[in-house]
Scaffold this motif. Structure first.
Motif, PDB file in Angstrom:
ATOM      1  N   GLY A   1       0.828  -1.195   0.000  1.00  0.00           N
ATOM      2  CA  GLY A   1       0.000   0.000   0.000  1.00  0.00           C
ATOM      3  C   GLY A   1       0.860   1.242   0.000  1.00  0.00           C
ATOM      4  O   GLY A   1       2.089   1.163   0.100  1.00  0.00           O
ATOM      5  N   MET A   2       0.201   2.408  -0.116  1.00  0.00           N
ATOM      6  CA  MET A   2       0.944   3.670  -0.112  1.00  0.00           C
ATOM      7  C   MET A   2       0.228   4.701   0.747  1.00  0.00           C
ATOM      8  O   MET A   2      -1.005   4.771   0.774  1.00  0.00           O
ATOM      9  N   GLU A   3       1.016   5.452   1.425  1.00  0.00           N
ATOM     10  CA  GLU A   3       0.532   6.534   2.274  1.00  0.00           C
ATOM     11  C   GLU A   3      -0.432   7.433   1.493  1.00  0.00           C
ATOM     12  O   GLU A   3      -0.102   7.895   0.396  1.00  0.00           O
ATOM     13  N   PRO A   4      -1.639   7.685   2.027  1.00  0.00           N
ATOM     14  CA  PRO A   4      -2.613   8.521   1.313  1.00  0.00           C
ATOM     15  C   PRO A   4      -2.285  10.006   1.452  1.00  0.00           C
ATOM     16  O   PRO A   4      -2.182  10.534   2.559  1.00  0.00           O
ATOM     17  N   THR A   5      -2.100  10.687   0.336  1.00  0.00           N
ATOM     18  CA  THR A   5      -1.752  12.109   0.351  1.00  0.00           C
ATOM     19  C   THR A   5      -2.493  12.840  -0.763  1.00  0.00           C
ATOM     20  O   THR A   5      -3.088  12.222  -1.650  1.00  0.00           O
TER      21      THR A   5
ATOM     22  N   ALA B   1      -6.918  11.236   8.446  1.00  0.00           N
ATOM     23  CA  ALA B   1      -7.899  10.208   8.814  1.00  0.00           C
ATOM     24  C   ALA B   1      -7.626   8.899   8.078  1.00  0.00           C
ATOM     25  O   ALA B   1      -7.626   7.814   8.679  1.00  0.00           O
ATOM     26  N   ALA B   2      -7.385   8.996   6.772  1.00  0.00           N
ATOM     27  CA  ALA B   2      -7.115   7.790   5.975  1.00  0.00           C
ATOM     28  C   ALA B   2      -5.799   7.146   6.386  1.00  0.00           C
ATOM     29  O   ALA B   2      -5.676   5.914   6.417  1.00  0.00           O
TER      30      ALA B   2
ATOM     31  N   MET C   1      -2.663   2.786   8.963  1.00  0.00           N
ATOM     32  CA  MET C   1      -1.650   2.308   9.893  1.00  0.00           C
ATOM     33  C   MET C   1      -2.249   1.429  10.990  1.00  0.00           C
ATOM     34  O   MET C   1      -1.592   0.507  11.480  1.00  0.00           O
ATOM     35  N   ASP C   2      -3.480   1.697  11.388  1.00  0.00           N
ATOM     36  CA  ASP C   2      -4.148   0.821  12.356  1.00  0.00           C
ATOM     37  C   ASP C   2      -4.278  -0.585  11.769  1.00  0.00           C
ATOM     38  O   ASP C   2      -4.057  -1.587  12.460  1.00  0.00           O
ATOM     39  N   ARG C   3      -4.621  -0.680  10.497  1.00  0.00           N
ATOM     40  CA  ARG C   3      -4.737  -1.980   9.838  1.00  0.00           C
ATOM     41  C   ARG C   3      -3.382  -2.659   9.736  1.00  0.00           C
ATOM     42  O   ARG C   3      -3.251  -3.864   9.975  1.00  0.00           O
ATOM     43  N   VAL C   4      -2.371  -1.890   9.379  1.00  0.00           N
ATOM     44  CA  VAL C   4      -1.023  -2.451   9.243  1.00  0.00           C
ATOM     45  C   VAL C   4      -0.544  -3.014  10.583  1.00  0.00           C
ATOM     46  O   VAL C   4       0.003  -4.118  10.648  1.00  0.00           O
ATOM     47  N   LYS C   5      -0.749  -2.260  11.656  1.00  0.00           N
ATOM     48  CA  LYS C   5      -0.312  -2.705  12.980  1.00  0.00           C
ATOM     49  C   LYS C   5      -1.024  -3.979  13.411  1.00  0.00           C
ATOM     50  O   LYS C   5      -0.473  -4.783  14.176  1.00  0.00           O
ATOM     51  N   GLU C   6      -2.251  -4.176  12.917  1.00  0.00           N
ATOM     52  CA  GLU C   6      -3.015  -5.368  13.263  1.00  0.00           C
ATOM     53  C   GLU C   6      -2.706  -6.543  12.341  1.00  0.00           C
ATOM     54  O   GLU C   6      -3.275  -7.631  12.489  1.00  0.00           O
ATOM     55  N   GLY C   7      -1.809  -6.335  11.393  1.00  0.00           N
ATOM     56  CA  GLY C   7      -1.460  -7.405  10.472  1.00  0.00           C
ATOM     57  C   GLY C   7      -2.458  -7.571   9.351  1.00  0.00           C
ATOM     58  O   GLY C   7      -2.552  -8.639   8.739  1.00  0.00           O
ATOM     59  N   LYS C   8      -3.198  -6.512   9.040  1.00  0.00           N
ATOM     60  CA  LYS C   8      -4.188  -6.563   7.972  1.00  0.00           C
ATOM     61  C   LYS C   8      -3.644  -5.839   6.735  1.00  0.00           C
ATOM     62  O   LYS C   8      -2.690  -5.078   6.816  1.00  0.00           O
ATOM     63  N   PRO C   9      -4.312  -6.021   5.574  1.00  0.00           N
ATOM     64  CA  PRO C   9      -3.879  -5.272   4.392  1.00  0.00           C
ATOM     65  C   PRO C   9      -4.041  -3.780   4.637  1.00  0.00           C
ATOM     66  O   PRO C   9      -4.937  -3.372   5.373  1.00  0.00           O
ATOM     67  N   PRO C  10      -3.203  -2.955   4.047  1.00  0.00           N
ATOM     68  CA  PRO C  10      -3.276  -1.508   4.263  1.00  0.00           C
ATOM     69  C   PRO C  10      -4.630  -0.899   3.932  1.00  0.00           C
ATOM     70  O   PRO C  10      -5.073   0.035   4.593  1.00  0.00           O
ATOM     71  N   LEU C  11      -5.295  -1.405   2.884  1.00  0.00           N
ATOM     72  CA  LEU C  11      -6.583  -0.862   2.479  1.00  0.00           C
ATOM     73  C   LEU C  11      -7.687  -1.869   2.752  1.00  0.00           C
ATOM     74  O   LEU C  11      -7.449  -3.080   2.727  1.00  0.00           O
ATOM     75  N   ASP C  12      -8.897  -1.376   2.989  1.00  0.00           N
ATOM     76  CA  ASP C  12      -9.993  -2.308   3.213  1.00  0.00           C
ATOM     77  C   ASP C  12     -10.906  -2.416   1.995  1.00  0.00           C
ATOM     78  O   ASP C  12     -11.922  -3.097   2.023  1.00  0.00           O
ATOM     79  N   SER C  13     -10.526  -1.765   0.898  1.00  0.00           N
ATOM     80  CA  SER C  13     -11.296  -1.878  -0.342  1.00  0.00           C
ATOM     81  C   SER C  13     -10.383  -1.636  -1.526  1.00  0.00           C
ATOM     82  O   SER C  13      -9.603  -0.679  -1.543  1.00  0.00           O
ATOM     83  N   GLU C  14     -10.458  -2.507  -2.516  1.00  0.00           N
ATOM     84  CA  GLU C  14      -9.615  -2.372  -3.699  1.00  0.00           C
ATOM     85  C   GLU C  14      -9.903  -1.085  -4.453  1.00  0.00           C
ATOM     86  O   GLU C  14      -9.051  -0.558  -5.173  1.00  0.00           O
ATOM     87  N   SER C  15     -11.121  -0.553  -4.289  1.00  0.00           N
ATOM     88  CA  SER C  15     -11.484   0.678  -4.987  1.00  0.00           C
ATOM     89  C   SER C  15     -10.656   1.867  -4.515  1.00  0.00           C
ATOM     90  O   SER C  15     -10.577   2.893  -5.194  1.00  0.00           O
TER      91      SER C  15
END
Length: 524
Positions: A339-343, A359-360, A365-379
């Motif tokens: 993933g990439m930092e949202p800017t 916010a994004a 980063m909350d997802r990353v710390k939990e071991g999840k993919p950086p984004l929660d939607s491919e869109s």
């Protein structure tokens, strides 16, 4: 062979009862940790022609410990072998020679390599052309980091997450007397140690390790491992980077891989070229990792020795080899998240910056710390469908819709396969806990053991079984709605399409949260 599902038993309640009795006693395992339930009985055989339903527990923890001991012994032998010690010492000196005192002190209390840790990866251009330019000159303190990637590495969970940070990110560097600067300026202002501190503050994590690759040496790294194979969805033509590749599969040499990793103008018609370039860099890194993990220890050691001149890191060769062994079964296509930092662009004081979407970014980063993919939607991923993949793989996942490579947190959350909403076609966030009955129905020896090891590393408690059924593709069954999320996690870990996940309707045991019926498609 008789079917292991309800149709394969004699009939109705009698067949279910026979199966439950076999599971309860034959496996000697109950729910959770595989213990036999009190008062259960076991029928050692069923209808004629069926193979025995055999079970055996594996002590995964012991395996990990033994493997760790063997790695340690190898390192001791290498370190104590005279000429070998000098050889290893020479490699380590090369690897760490570019680290200044401040960086070494900053990383001195690094965590061990058992639990998830963060590593900063930098690509710095120190080419002769840049040294001779009027903008930079020969003073290395003027160099800036062209590629900045935060890596989360989880040996136990067999996951790697790569998050690119925009080099133009607006950053407060007033502590260096420099005011507002672009993130990549941190390297020129205070070297690696200051870059580490800036990234730690930006990401809200502690960085344990550091690696810097000189772009000038990058081509040699790729050539040393015999090239990398990628599959490109579109033509890549960039006169600035030198990339000239048609859509399709390519085995890239070092120069071609470097040109692809540098290319951004090939994407001028699609959006921010830096975002696409960063995505390609993550893909190239994943392809390199995939190739390196296929090497044996001796070849890998030789490769590291040849790469040492172009890499600066605090990680010594013994730890590199140890990590490689720990990750030898890494499913690069499904468990490397990206993933990439949202800017968003921001122009002020005659300077172009990238300003963080707070916010994004916090959500990512909350997802990353939990071991999840950086984004929660491919869109949410603007590079989707435009960035190459490792040959034979889907795109690295950055989101949780499961429509990517199936790489869970890598790039697209979901289970790594299937499609649907932000949580995958099952409509739930995958969980990595609970008991799993792994049934080897593939006819391939050791298939259940290998699957159990992956699942155990992800956090599941596994039991292994052998049984012949008429299934032709691997299926995942769950017992009750409470186990649906666990089934999604199992599917993601093994790379099973969520379309092959369903609720157990009585054909399989209810002693476990999830049942996996392994067929030849997932037997390796």
């Amino acid at each position: 062979m008789a079917d292991h599902r309800s149709q394969g038993f004699q009939s109705g309640a009698q067949s279910r009862h026979a199966y439950e009795e076999k599971v309860s006693r034959g496996a000697g395992h109950g729910a959770g940790r595989g213990k036999a339930e009190p008062g259960s009985s076991y029928v050692p055989s069923r209808s004629a022609g069926a193979e025995a339903y055999t079970r055996k527990r594996k002590n995964r923890k012991r395996k990990i410990v033994v493997r760790g001991v063997l790695i340690s012994l190898l390192c001791v032998l290498l370190a104590g072998g005279g000429a070998l010690a000098m050889y290893i010492g020479g490699i380590n000196n090369q690897l760490t020679s570019g680290l200044d005192k401040n960086t070494k002190e900053l990383l001195a209390d690094s965590v061990q390599y058992d639990d998830p840790f963060y590593m900063l990866l930098l690509g710095v251009d120190k080419s002769q052309e840049r040294m001779e330019s009027s903008e930079y000159g020969a003073d290395e303190s003027n160099y800036r980091a062209d590629s900045i990637i935060l890596a989360r590495i989880d040996p136990k969970g067999q996951q790697v997450t790569l998050v690119s940070l925009h080099r133009d990110t607006m950053t407060d560097m007033s502590d260096m007397g420099a005011g507002t600067q672009k993130l990549n300026a941190a390297y020129s202002l205070g070297g690696p140690s200051y870059m580490i501190k800036c990234v730690e503050k930006l990401c809200g994590v502690g960085i344990s390790h550091y690696a810097e690759v000189d772009f000038e040496q990058f081509a040699g790294i790729v050539d040393t491992i015999g090239g990398i194979t990628v599959d490109l969805p579109i033509d890549i033509k960039d006169d600035y980077s030198g990339a000239d590749l048609t859509a399709g599969e390519h085995t890239l040499n070092g120069d071609e891989a470097l040109a692809l990793a540098r290319s951004r103008h090939a994407y001028d018609d699609y959006g921010d070229g830096d975002v696409f370039r960063a995505a390609n860099q993550r893909m190239v890194i994943a392809a390199i990792v995939k190739k390196v993990l296929t090497l044996d220890i001796a070849t890998m050691t030789n490769a590291v020795s040849q790469l040492a001149g172009g890499v600066t890191t605090d990680v010594n060769i013994s730890d590199i080899l140890g990590l490689a062994v720990q990750f030898k079964d890494l499913d690069v296509e499904h468990n490397v998240y990206s993933g990439m930092e949202p800017t968003s662009g921001y122009y002020t004081n005659n300077t172009w910056y990238e300003k963080i979407d707070e916010a994004a970014w916090q959500k990512m980063m909350d997802r990353v710390k939990e071991g999840k993919p950086p984004l929660d939607s491919e869109s949410e991923d603007q590079t989707s469908g435009l960035i190459g993949t490792m040959a034979g793989a889907d795109a690295l996942t950055s989101s949780g819709d499961g429509s990517g490579t199936g790489t869970a947190d890598t790039a697209s959350a979901g289970s790594g396969s299937g499609s649907g909403d932000g949580n995958g076609s099952l409509g739930v966030e995958p969980a990595y806990t609970g008991s799993v009955d792994v049934v080897n129905s593939s006819g391939v020896s050791g298939a259940a053991s290998r699957a159990s090891e992956k699942l155990g590393s992800a956090g599941f408690s596994c039991n292994e079984s052998v049984y012949s059924s008429k299934e032709t593709v691997t299926k995942v069954y769950y017992n009750g709605d409470a186990a649906k999320a666990k089934a999604a996690g199992v599917a993601k870990t093994l790379g099973v399409s969520e379309s092959n996940v369903s609720e157990n309707t009585g054909a399989w045991t209810t002693n476990y949260d999830v049942i996996v019926v392994l067929c030849s498609d997932h037997a390796q």
